[in-house]
Design a protein around this motif. Structure first.
Motif, short mmCIF file in Angstrom:
data_model
loop_
_atom_site.label_atom_id
_atom_site.label_comp_id
_atom_site.label_asym_id
_atom_site.label_seq_id
_atom_site.Cartn_x
_atom_site.Cartn_y
_atom_site.Cartn_z
N GLN A 185 -0.81 -59.51 -29.09
CA GLN A 185 0.28 -59.90 -28.18
C GLN A 185 1.60 -59.85 -28.92
O GLN A 185 1.78 -60.48 -29.97
N LEU A 186 2.54 -59.11 -28.35
CA LEU A 186 3.93 -59.06 -28.83
C LEU A 186 4.79 -59.66 -27.73
O LEU A 186 4.38 -59.74 -26.57
N PRO A 187 6.02 -60.07 -28.07
CA PRO A 187 6.84 -60.73 -27.03
C PRO A 187 7.36 -59.78 -25.96
O PRO A 187 7.60 -60.21 -24.84
N GLY A 188 7.55 -58.47 -26.27
CA GLY A 188 8.14 -57.56 -25.29
C GLY A 188 9.59 -57.94 -25.03
O GLY A 188 10.16 -58.75 -25.78
N PRO A 189 10.22 -57.48 -23.96
CA PRO A 189 9.67 -56.59 -22.94
C PRO A 189 9.69 -55.10 -23.34
O PRO A 189 9.16 -54.29 -22.61
N HIS A 190 10.30 -54.79 -24.44
CA HIS A 190 10.27 -53.37 -24.84
C HIS A 190 8.84 -53.00 -25.26
O HIS A 190 8.10 -53.84 -25.78
N PHE A 191 8.48 -51.75 -25.04
CA PHE A 191 7.24 -51.24 -25.61
C PHE A 191 7.46 -51.04 -27.11
O PHE A 191 8.58 -51.14 -27.61
N GLU A 192 6.38 -50.76 -27.82
CA GLU A 192 6.45 -50.67 -29.27
C GLU A 192 6.97 -49.31 -29.72
O GLU A 192 6.98 -48.35 -28.96
N THR A 193 7.35 -49.23 -30.98
CA THR A 193 7.66 -47.93 -31.57
C THR A 193 6.36 -47.34 -32.12
O THR A 193 5.41 -48.09 -32.42
N PRO A 194 6.31 -46.04 -32.30
CA PRO A 194 5.12 -45.45 -32.93
C PRO A 194 4.83 -46.05 -34.30
O PRO A 194 3.66 -46.27 -34.66
#
Ligand code: HPA
Length: 274
Positions: A185-194
């Motif tokens: 779980q990450l906070p978001g709301p952006h998606f992750e980088t590669p």
């Protein structure tokens, strides 16, 4: 709900919410809680008889779902076994900015309503290349990379068997093909980088999303047994093309009828008071 809150206030608000749910639904006790994420929303109706559909905004501490793909309602459903399920389609996310206590409120309310089992579902990015878009994957463990805990005070909860081995083994008896994976779980709301996805993969992450871990911790701290299931809605960043939230929702919708069957089979197999 304020982000600065003490435990007594948080529990009081959860009890108020549970009282309102009991009054509006006419169901005094709910035995199990389900949180439905992207792709899982349509599953509710096939679980059993829908006793009540309550707009979340009418329940203390909940807000109407404004995230596309989330229903904004709380349902009371009578399962075939006679047990009562509280189905939360109005999950609070950390990225909404209402704080981690708003995220914890759903599980606190469910516990106050009597739930002893939590089934947490979500839509997630697949990090493990053996997972395909459309797969349902049991969560075997998590990495909470939100840098927060939903717990308040000296609540030193053991998370060794957070995603219950017992419930996962029951799930695999009824759905033998179910894979398992570690959810990040990450906070978001952006998606992750590669680069972040490569790092998460090195850390052992196999699924990535913006929910569930904090709810699972809350549920466990309140004595619930937790089963977690992800729908793989997309390959995580860098593993395929760009990620578009609308595509994530579309994959969720495409999988809905299959997931509804899977979820019903899982829930019917769980040991609940009937
Ligand atoms: N990353 C984070 N959250 C998600 C994803 C993802 O790739 N897919 C669905 N929720």
């Amino acid at each position: 709900m304020s982000t600065r809150i003490n435990l007594a206030q948080a529990l009081h608000e959860a009890h108020s919410a549970a009282d309102v749910i009991a009054r509006l639904s006419g169901v005094k006790q709910h035995d199990i809680v389900l949180t439905l994420g992207s792709g899982w929303r349509e599953s509710a109706a096939s679980l059993g008889d829908v006793v009540a559909v309550l707009p979340a905004a009418e329940i203390p501490g909940f807000s109407g779902g404004w995230v596309p793909g989330h229903s904004g309602v709380i349902q009371s459903i009578r399962l075939e076994s006679g047990a009562h399920a509280l189905v939360i389609g109005a999950r609070a996310h950390l990225y909404e900015g209402r704080g981690v206590q708003a995220v914890a409120h759903g599980m606190r309310t469910a516990a106050a309503a009597g739930a002893r089992t939590a089934v947490l579902t979500n839509g997630a990015g697949g990090i493990d290349p053996t997972f395909s878009v459309g797969d349902a994957v049991l969560i075997s463990d998590h990495l909470n990379l939100t840098a927060v805990s939903p717990l308040i005070g000296a609540d030193f909860v053991d998370l060794t068997d957070l995603y219950s081995e017992r419930l996962r083994s029951i799930a695999r008896q009824v759905e033998p093909g179910l894979q398992q994976g570690i959810y990040v779980q990450l906070p978001g709301p952006h998606f992750e980088t590669p680069a972040e996805i490569r790092a998460l993969s090195i850390l052992g992450g196999q699924l990535v999303g913006m929910s569930t871990a904090l709810e699972a911790i809350t549920a466990r701290s309140l004595g619930m047994e937790v089963l977690g299931v992800s729908l793989v809605t997309n390959a995580a960043a860098g593993l395929s093309g760009p990620i578009d939230h609308l595509d994530v929702l579309a994959e969720g919708r495409a999988a809905e009828s299959k997931l509804a069957l899977t979820l019903k089979r899982l829930v019917d197999a769980l040991p609940l008071p009937g």
